[in-house]
Design a protein around this motif. Structure first.
Motif, PDB file in Angstrom:
ATOM      1  N   THR A 144       0.832  -1.205   0.000  1.00  0.00           N
ATOM      2  CA  THR A 144       0.000   0.000   0.000  1.00  0.00           C
ATOM      3  C   THR A 144       0.867   1.255   0.000  1.00  0.00           C
ATOM      4  N   ARG A 145       1.913   1.255   0.813  1.00  0.00           N
ATOM      5  CA  ARG A 145       2.825   2.405   0.877  1.00  0.00           C
ATOM      6  C   ARG A 145       3.585   2.580  -0.434  1.00  0.00           C
ATOM      7  N   VAL A 146       4.000   1.461  -1.050  1.00  0.00           N
ATOM      8  CA  VAL A 146       4.714   1.539  -2.332  1.00  0.00           C
ATOM      9  C   VAL A 146       3.820   2.146  -3.400  1.00  0.00           C
ATOM     10  N   THR A 147       2.570   1.709  -3.449  1.00  0.00           N
ATOM     11  CA  THR A 147       1.636   2.229  -4.446  1.00  0.00           C
ATOM     12  C   THR A 147       1.381   3.721  -4.236  1.00  0.00           C
ATOM     13  N   ALA A 148       1.169   4.122  -2.992  1.00  0.00           N
ATOM     14  CA  ALA A 148       0.905   5.532  -2.702  1.00  0.00           C
ATOM     15  C   ALA A 148       2.110   6.397  -3.050  1.00  0.00           C
ATOM     16  N   LEU A 149       3.304   5.930  -2.728  1.00  0.00           N
ATOM     17  CA  LEU A 149       4.513   6.686  -3.053  1.00  0.00           C
ATOM     18  C   LEU A 149       4.720   6.763  -4.559  1.00  0.00           C
ATOM     19  N   SER A 150       4.478   5.658  -5.263  1.00  0.00           N
ATOM     20  CA  SER A 150       4.620   5.662  -6.721  1.00  0.00           C
ATOM     21  C   SER A 150       3.675   6.667  -7.354  1.00  0.00           C
ATOM     22  N   ALA A 151       2.421   6.681  -6.912  1.00  0.00           N
ATOM     23  CA  ALA A 151       1.447   7.619  -7.466  1.00  0.00           C
ATOM     24  C   ALA A 151       1.871   9.060  -7.214  1.00  0.00           C
ATOM     25  N   ALA A 152       2.343   9.353  -6.003  1.00  0.00           N
ATOM     26  CA  ALA A 152       2.754  10.722  -5.680  1.00  0.00           C
ATOM     27  C   ALA A 152       3.935  11.154  -6.535  1.00  0.00           C
ATOM     28  N   ARG A 153       4.900  10.285  -6.728  1.00  0.00           N
ATOM     29  CA  ARG A 153       6.068  10.660  -7.527  1.00  0.00           C
ATOM     30  C   ARG A 153       5.715  10.810  -9.008  1.00  0.00           C
ATOM     31  N   LEU A 154       4.831   9.958  -9.503  1.00  0.00           N
ATOM     32  CA  LEU A 154       4.413  10.101 -10.903  1.00  0.00           C
ATOM     33  C   LEU A 154       3.710  11.444 -11.123  1.00  0.00           C
ATOM     34  N   ARG A 155       2.857  11.814 -10.198  1.00  0.00           N
ATOM     35  CA  ARG A 155       2.139  13.090 -10.344  1.00  0.00           C
ATOM     36  C   ARG A 155       3.071  14.288 -10.209  1.00  0.00           C
ATOM     37  N   SER A 156       4.224  14.093  -9.567  1.00  0.00           N
ATOM     38  CA  SER A 156       5.175  15.199  -9.415  1.00  0.00           C
ATOM     39  C   SER A 156       6.117  15.320 -10.614  1.00  0.00           C
ATOM     40  N   GLY A 157       5.975  14.426 -11.600  1.00  0.00           N
ATOM     41  CA  GLY A 157       6.828  14.505 -12.793  1.00  0.00           C
ATOM     42  C   GLY A 157       8.198  13.898 -12.610  1.00  0.00           C
ATOM     43  N   CYS A 158       8.284  12.800 -11.871  1.00  0.00           N
ATOM     44  CA  CYS A 158       9.575  12.168 -11.580  1.00  0.00           C
ATOM     45  C   CYS A 158      10.222  11.595 -12.841  1.00  0.00           C
ATOM     46  N   ALA A 159      11.504  11.324 -12.743  1.00  0.00           N
ATOM     47  CA  ALA A 159      12.220  10.620 -13.819  1.00  0.00           C
ATOM     48  C   ALA A 159      11.893   9.140 -13.683  1.00  0.00           C
ATOM     49  N   CYS A 160      10.761   8.739 -14.240  1.00  0.00           N
ATOM     50  CA  CYS A 160      10.220   7.387 -14.056  1.00  0.00           C
ATOM     51  C   CYS A 160       9.823   6.722 -15.369  1.00  0.00           C
ATOM     52  N   THR A 161      10.090   7.383 -16.497  1.00  0.00           N
ATOM     53  CA  THR A 161       9.771   6.787 -17.794  1.00  0.00           C
ATOM     54  C   THR A 161      10.881   5.823 -18.166  1.00  0.00           C
ATOM     55  N   VAL A 162      10.546   4.519 -18.278  1.00  0.00           N
ATOM     56  CA  VAL A 162      11.573   3.501 -18.526  1.00  0.00           C
ATOM     57  C   VAL A 162      11.491   2.897 -19.927  1.00  0.00           C
ATOM     58  N   GLY A 163      10.481   3.261 -20.699  1.00  0.00           N
ATOM     59  CA  GLY A 163      10.398   2.712 -22.049  1.00  0.00           C
ATOM     60  C   GLY A 163       9.267   3.323 -22.843  1.00  0.00           C
ATOM     61  N   LEU A 164       9.338   3.146 -24.156  1.00  0.00           N
ATOM     62  CA  LEU A 164       8.293   3.588 -25.069  1.00  0.00           C
ATOM     63  C   LEU A 164       8.003   2.476 -26.061  1.00  0.00           C
ATOM     64  N   VAL A 165       6.748   2.368 -26.458  1.00  0.00           N
ATOM     65  CA  VAL A 165       6.387   1.535 -27.602  1.00  0.00           C
ATOM     66  C   VAL A 165       6.078   2.479 -28.754  1.00  0.00           C
ATOM     67  N   LEU A 166       6.838   2.326 -29.836  1.00  0.00           N
ATOM     68  CA  LEU A 166       6.718   3.210 -30.993  1.00  0.00           C
ATOM     69  C   LEU A 166       6.223   2.434 -32.203  1.00  0.00           C
ATOM     70  N   ARG A 167       5.829   3.184 -33.219  1.00  0.00           N
ATOM     71  CA  ARG A 167       5.457   2.614 -34.514  1.00  0.00           C
ATOM     72  C   ARG A 167       6.232   3.372 -35.578  1.00  0.00           C
ATOM     73  N   GLY A 168       7.123   2.658 -36.305  1.00  0.00           N
ATOM     74  CA  GLY A 168       7.914   3.349 -37.319  1.00  0.00           C
ATOM     75  C   GLY A 168       8.660   2.381 -38.213  1.00  0.00           C
ATOM     76  N   PRO A 169       9.250   2.880 -39.292  1.00  0.00           N
ATOM     77  CA  PRO A 169      10.010   2.032 -40.214  1.00  0.00           C
ATOM     78  C   PRO A 169      11.375   1.669 -39.646  1.00  0.00           C
ATOM     79  N   LEU A 170      11.960   0.604 -40.166  1.00  0.00           N
ATOM     80  CA  LEU A 170      13.216   0.095 -39.628  1.00  0.00           C
ATOM     81  C   LEU A 170      14.354   1.104 -39.731  1.00  0.00           C
ATOM     82  N   ASP A 171      14.416   1.861 -40.830  1.00  0.00           N
ATOM     83  CA  ASP A 171      15.541   2.800 -40.963  1.00  0.00           C
ATOM     84  C   ASP A 171      15.483   3.872 -39.873  1.00  0.00           C
ATOM     85  N   CYS A 172      14.291   4.340 -39.528  1.00  0.00           N
ATOM     86  CA  CYS A 172      14.166   5.327 -38.449  1.00  0.00           C
ATOM     87  C   CYS A 172      14.470   4.702 -37.090  1.00  0.00           C
TER      88      CYS A 172
END
Length: 222
Positions: A144-172
């Motif tokens: 419960t504490r981990v979830t609450a802390l995660s939500a608070a940090r996400l809303r504060s704009g933390c450096a928490c982005t660990v990946g993206l799923v993209l759509r594009g051609p192989l050369d790009c």
């Protein structure tokens, strides 16, 4: 006296029609075979127990080829990003999902995948959505504490982005893989179907073998 073993004319006609129908269906299947279904069992990201070096090589190999089709691809970073850094790390390609995980030393935190519409603004604003997508209930007080802390940090704009799923051609995608801050880009075959593949990013702290991190550290108050 008529031979009772002789079938009536009407039954003969019906039997011939049934045989003709079966033959027609078989021929229809031969002349018009069903289209192959899309790829339904794909996965982007490393497997549990896989060597990181092996995954990095596998990701590089996935970018080979000269076709011009667009591919679904996973981008993993050398360090977690703040939301404003997402667009420069997509090389202008369509962002389909943003992956978040709040880093806390020696504490396991949930991975959250946020689908986003087209546009940089939607990707940047997705951290708030990630906070809302966290579980609303937890099995124990620590979770419960981990979830609450995660939500608070996400809303504060933390450096928490660990990946993206993209759509594009192989050369790009190949060009993106050589960009600073990009650790790996892995592409699926061109026939992969949206929403029919799993996604697990290569986390920055995973250096040798893909396995769960320790979960024996204290959970901070904020």
């Amino acid at each position: 006296m008529p031979d009772r073993r002789t079938l009536p004319f009407g039954r003969l006609v019906l039997g011939a029609a049934a045989v003709a129908l079966v033959v027609f269906i078989v021929l229809l299947g031969v002349l018009n075979p069903p289209r192959k279904a899309g790829v339904f069992t794909d996965r982007l990201g490393p497997e549990q127990g896989e060597q990181v070096a092996d995954y990095l090589a596998r990701a590089r190999d996935s970018l080979g080829g000269m076709d011009a089709a667009e591919h679904w691809a996973l981008v993993s970073f050398t360090e977690p990003l703040v939301p404003e850094q997402i667009p420069p790390h997509s090389a202008g390609m369509r962002i389909a999902q943003v992956l978040y995980q709040v880093p806390i030393p020696r504490v396991q935190t949930p991975l959250v995948a946020v689908p986003v519409p087209a546009g940089d603004a939607a990707a940047i604003d997705s951290a708030e959505s990630a906070a809302w997508l966290l579980p609303r209930s937890a099995p124990d007080e620590r979770a419960t504490r981990v979830t609450a802390l995660s939500a608070a940090r996400l809303r504060s704009g933390c450096a928490c982005t660990v990946g993206l799923v993209l759509r594009g051609p192989l050369d790009c995608l190949r060009k993106l893989s050589s960009q600073n801050g990009i650790r790996a880009v892995e592409a699926l075959p061109a026939d992969a179907v949206a929403g029919r593949f799993g996604v697990v990013p290569l986390l920055p702290e995973q250096l040798d073998v893909i396995q769960p991190g320790p979960n024996d550290g204290p959970v901070p108050d904020q």
